[in-house]
Motif scaffolding. Structure first.
Motif, short mmCIF file in Angstrom:
data_model
loop_
_atom_site.label_atom_id
_atom_site.label_comp_id
_atom_site.label_asym_id
_atom_site.label_seq_id
_atom_site.Cartn_x
_atom_site.Cartn_y
_atom_site.Cartn_z
N TYR A 160 1.33 4.04 -3.04
CA TYR A 160 1.14 5.46 -2.77
C TYR A 160 2.34 6.27 -3.26
O TYR A 160 2.18 7.35 -3.85
CB TYR A 160 0.93 5.67 -1.28
N THR B 62 0.83 -1.21 0.00
CA THR B 62 0.00 0.00 0.00
C THR B 62 0.87 1.25 0.00
O THR B 62 0.60 2.22 -0.73
CB THR B 62 -0.92 0.00 1.23
N ILE C 93 -1.82 4.27 8.30
CA ILE C 93 -1.86 2.98 7.62
C ILE C 93 -1.33 1.90 8.55
O ILE C 93 -0.23 2.04 9.11
CB ILE C 93 -1.04 3.02 6.32
N ARG D 38 0.23 8.65 6.31
CA ARG D 38 0.95 7.37 6.28
C ARG D 38 1.03 6.74 7.66
O ARG D 38 1.10 5.52 7.79
CB ARG D 38 2.36 7.57 5.71
#
Length: 245
Positions: free
Chosen positions: A7, A3, A74, A71
């Motif tokens: 990004y 992920t 996440i 971030r």
């Protein structure tokens, strides 16, 4: 981690495409308007410049990510925040190398009309090729880890002097590493002995001296790996506990 990697690519995609287009335009311009040694030298410099730009982009990506609040939300491990920009830079670098090798192959075989095996004489075994590539890649990776560590140290300070503290940290790391290797391994670390290029009338020969695994090079590499693991642990700790977004 995938992920985070997606990004990073999504955020940098336009920049990467623009850089690729500029590189292609520059190479085409050199091929059309220049020839001979001048065009070859400028073409190689363009690839080197693109490689440096990718490396700088990797460093800037990490520096921006450790202060990104999104971030932090996440659910991934702290190690993923370190590996993501490294893998990002590695993929971009390998892509650039592939483009460069393809360009060189087409230039040698199509424009010059030469056989590739006759143009480049390779006086080196497969094992030495892999060891040379490993050594070069490890130097870049280890340098990147030290830069990441210095950026994380700078990120723990909210003052304007934070970046300067990071620079001092990097300089101290470089000198400390050099001193320790000279003390432990008697100064046997010499990247200048890694490979040699020889230009002959029949082409270019490439030979390696096998400096990685002989004369203490293996011990030096293992020592650096242990130090890199320690630095990564410090990076994760600082990013998790000390660096503020």
């Amino acid at each position: 981690m995938m992920t985070l990697l997606k990004y990073d690519f999504r955020r940098s995609w336009n920049t990467l495409l623009a850089g690729l287009v500029i590189l292609i335009i520059v190479q085409l311009g050199l091929m059309i308007f220049l020839s001979g040694v001048t065009a070859n030298v400028l073409g190689i410099m363009a690839y080197v410049g693109a490689g440096v730009a990718i490396y700088v982009k990797t460093i800037k990506t990490y520096a921006a990510n450790i202060r990104s609040y999104n971030r932090r939300l996440i659910p991934v491990t702290g190690l993923s925040h370190v590996l993501s920009p490294i893998i990002f830079g590695t993929i971009c670098g390998l892509g650039l190398l592939l483009i460069g090798f393809l360009h060189a192959y087409l230039y040698i075989t199509m424009k010059l009309g030469l056989d590739l095996s006759a143009y480049i004489g390779v006086n080196i075994s497969v094992a030495e090729i892999w060891s040379t590539l490993f050594f070069a890649g490890w130097i870049v990776l280890f340098m990147t880890i030290m830069i990441f560590f210095s950026i994380s140290v700078a990120g723990t300070f909210r003052w304007k002097t934070g970046p300067w503290i990071g620079i001092v940290t990097f300089i101290v790391l470089i000198n400390l590493l050099s001193w320790l290797e000279n003390v432990i391994f008697s100064g046997k670390f010499s990247p200048n002995d890694l490979f040699q290029f020889t230009e002959e009338s029949t082409g270019i020969s490439f030979s390696a001296n096998g400096v990685i695994w002989s004369d203490g090079r293996w011990g030096t590499t293992v020592f650096e790996m242990a130090l890199a693991a320690l630095l990564v642990w410090g990076i994760i700790y600082m990013n998790t506990k000390k660096v503020e977004v």
